[in-house]
Design an enzyme around this catalytic site. Structure first.
Site, PDB file in Angstrom:
ATOM      1  N   GLU A 123       0.837  -1.210   0.000  1.00  0.00           N
ATOM      2  CA  GLU A 123       0.000   0.000   0.000  1.00  0.00           C
ATOM      3  C   GLU A 123       0.867   1.254   0.000  1.00  0.00           C
ATOM      4  O   GLU A 123       0.558   2.244  -0.660  1.00  0.00           O
ATOM      5  CB  GLU A 123      -0.933   0.012   1.215  1.00  0.00           C
ATOM      6  CG  GLU A 123      -1.982  -1.107   1.212  1.00  0.00           C
ATOM      7  CD  GLU A 123      -2.883  -1.069  -0.010  1.00  0.00           C
ATOM      8  OE1 GLU A 123      -3.203   0.038  -0.477  1.00  0.00           O
ATOM      9  OE2 GLU A 123      -3.232  -2.142  -0.527  1.00  0.00           O
ATOM     10  N   ASP A 181       3.999  -3.780  -5.810  1.00  0.00           N
ATOM     11  CA  ASP A 181       4.601  -5.053  -5.391  1.00  0.00           C
ATOM     12  C   ASP A 181       6.123  -4.940  -5.359  1.00  0.00           C
ATOM     13  O   ASP A 181       6.773  -5.427  -4.437  1.00  0.00           O
ATOM     14  CB  ASP A 181       4.216  -6.177  -6.365  1.00  0.00           C
ATOM     15  CG  ASP A 181       2.834  -6.744  -6.070  1.00  0.00           C
ATOM     16  OD1 ASP A 181       2.227  -6.340  -5.056  1.00  0.00           O
ATOM     17  OD2 ASP A 181       2.360  -7.589  -6.852  1.00  0.00           O
TER      18      ASP A 181
END
Ligand code: ZN
Length: 417
Positions: A280, A365
């Protein structure tokens, strides 16, 4: 352009997009069915056959419902436009209120209420049949009803002043109204970002400061390492409605919060939670939210300009089953028709927005893999796929078209390299 030519164009576009939706869904169903018998090799160690098949059945049930929804929405749109629904309602409210802003508001409210009511049976089926059958639903009838009433009141409290302002600007600002309306829209969206975490979200869920001191310390040191300041770590009672889990950021600047669903915290280990948070943070570091908002602002500017051109043409109204308003004082019909038929003509933008969204997921990611262990994110993702019964074997074309997140196999194999 003539009215009948535009009608033909509209019907053709509606037919093509509906057929495309059904075709993609059929492919998705076939692909999932063909891979139902075996867990993909990469996941065999972590996911049992029974869970894999549950995911296949759950995804198929949702896809079949989406096919029904696509047909229903197309029929509803036809009834409102060429079927004369909007034309009739506009006349009805003009009779009651004259050609005023009140007429425009009544028109919007009645169309929105009618479509919401007509779509409720499908929504009930999703919540109380599909979600219940697969063990995800925690929603009670009482909660469903109170959510509905709250959403309605909130929509009225925010939407009515906005709509009045927009209609007023459209009628008073002459040829450049679209610039004024755009500025108001931008201000409204930004305001929502600020008030959402502290005023809107708490109407539906409880947010408690995170209690787990050990976890909190780990998270705070990660935040510090990433140079991130937030006004708090919160746990949301997502389990009130569903067992699906998630984590997200809300707000801007000083009102920024990090929110974890209680369902997620129960399932993931501390290092997995850290990895999910780092993902996030990756979205934040790469300014994905800002980029997305900037892109929608640009698109809405283009759409408003287009509407300003279309609403001067008689064929635009007549081609969609409504009469061209006799006075400049009933712009609501144009606004409503435009935003109802826009999705039919912009369907092909789906793959583009999905592509950018998936690119953002890869970037987040990669950031998480730099700040924490990639293996922790991979194992957290597998748990989330498992718990949410998300399919591991989507149809590639369907996924390219719709998926905001990369398919599990691609995403996890990238994390492992
Ligand atoms: Zn993400």
């Amino acid at each position: 352009m003539t009215a009948s030519l535009f009608s033909g164009l509209f019907i053709t576009a509606l037919l093509l997009t509906t057929l495309a939706k059904l075709w993609l869904a059929r492919r998705h169903l076939a692909h999932i069915a063909a891979h139902r018998a075996e867990v993909p090799a990469a996941f065999r160690a972590q996911i049992e056959l029974a869970s894999h098949q549950k995911a296949a059945d759950y995804t198929s049930a949702k896809t079949r419902l989406a096919m029904l929804e696509a047909l229903f929405e197309a029929a509803l749109l036809l009834a409102f436009t060429l079927g004369g629904g909007i034309g009739w309602l506009a006349g009805f409210w003009q009779h009651a209120f004259g050609a005023t802003i009140a007429q425009g508001i009544a028109l919007f409210a009645s169309v929105l209420l009618l479509s919401t009511l007509l779509e409720t049976p499908l929504d009930l089926y999703r919540t109380f049949v599909i979600e219940t059958r697969f063990g995800f639903n925690k929603m009670t009838w009482k909660l469903y009803l109170s959510d509905g009433i709250k959403s309605l009141l909130l929509g009225a409290a925010l939407g009515l002043p906005l709509l009045s302002g927009v209609l007023w600007l459209m009628e008073r600002m002459g040829g450049n109204w679209w610039l004024y309306v755009w500025a108001v829209w931008v201000g409204f969206v930004l305001l929502l970002q600020f008030i959402y975490p502290s005023f809107i979200a708490p109407l539906f869920n409880k947010f408690a400061p995170m209690q787990d001191e050990a976890l909190k310390a780990r998270i705070e040191s990660l935040l510090q390492k990433c140079g991130f300041t937030a006004s708090g770590l919160f746990v949301m009672d997502g389990s009130r409605r569903s067992t699906h889990g998630n984590a997200y950021f809300t707000g801007f600047g000083k009102t920024k919060r990090i929110v974890f669903f209680d369902t997620l915290l129960q399932r993931l280990s501390s290092s997995e939670i850290e990895a999910v948070l780092a993902h996030e943070l990756g979205h934040f570091k790469h300014r994905h939210v800002l980029k997305r908002i900037a892109a929608t602002f640009l698109m809405s500017l283009g759409f408003l300009w287009l509407l300003a051109q279309l609403m001067q043409a008689g064929w635009f109204y007549q081609g969609l089953g409504a009469a061209m308003p006799a006075t400049a004082l009933s712009t609501a019909v144009a606004l409503l028709l435009f935003f109802m038929v826009l999705p039919v003509f912009s369907f092909l933008l789906h793959p583009l927005t999905s592509y950018f969204s998936r690119r953002h997921e890869f970037e987040a990611d990669r950031y998480a893999a730099q700040q924490t262990a990639a293996a922790d994110l991979a194992s957290a993702l597998v748990k989330m796929y498992h718990d949410n019964a998300a399919t591991l074997t989507p149809d590639p074309l369907y996924s390219t078209f719709y998926d905001s997140h990369p398919p599990a196999l691609v995403r996890i194999s990238r994390l492992q390299t």
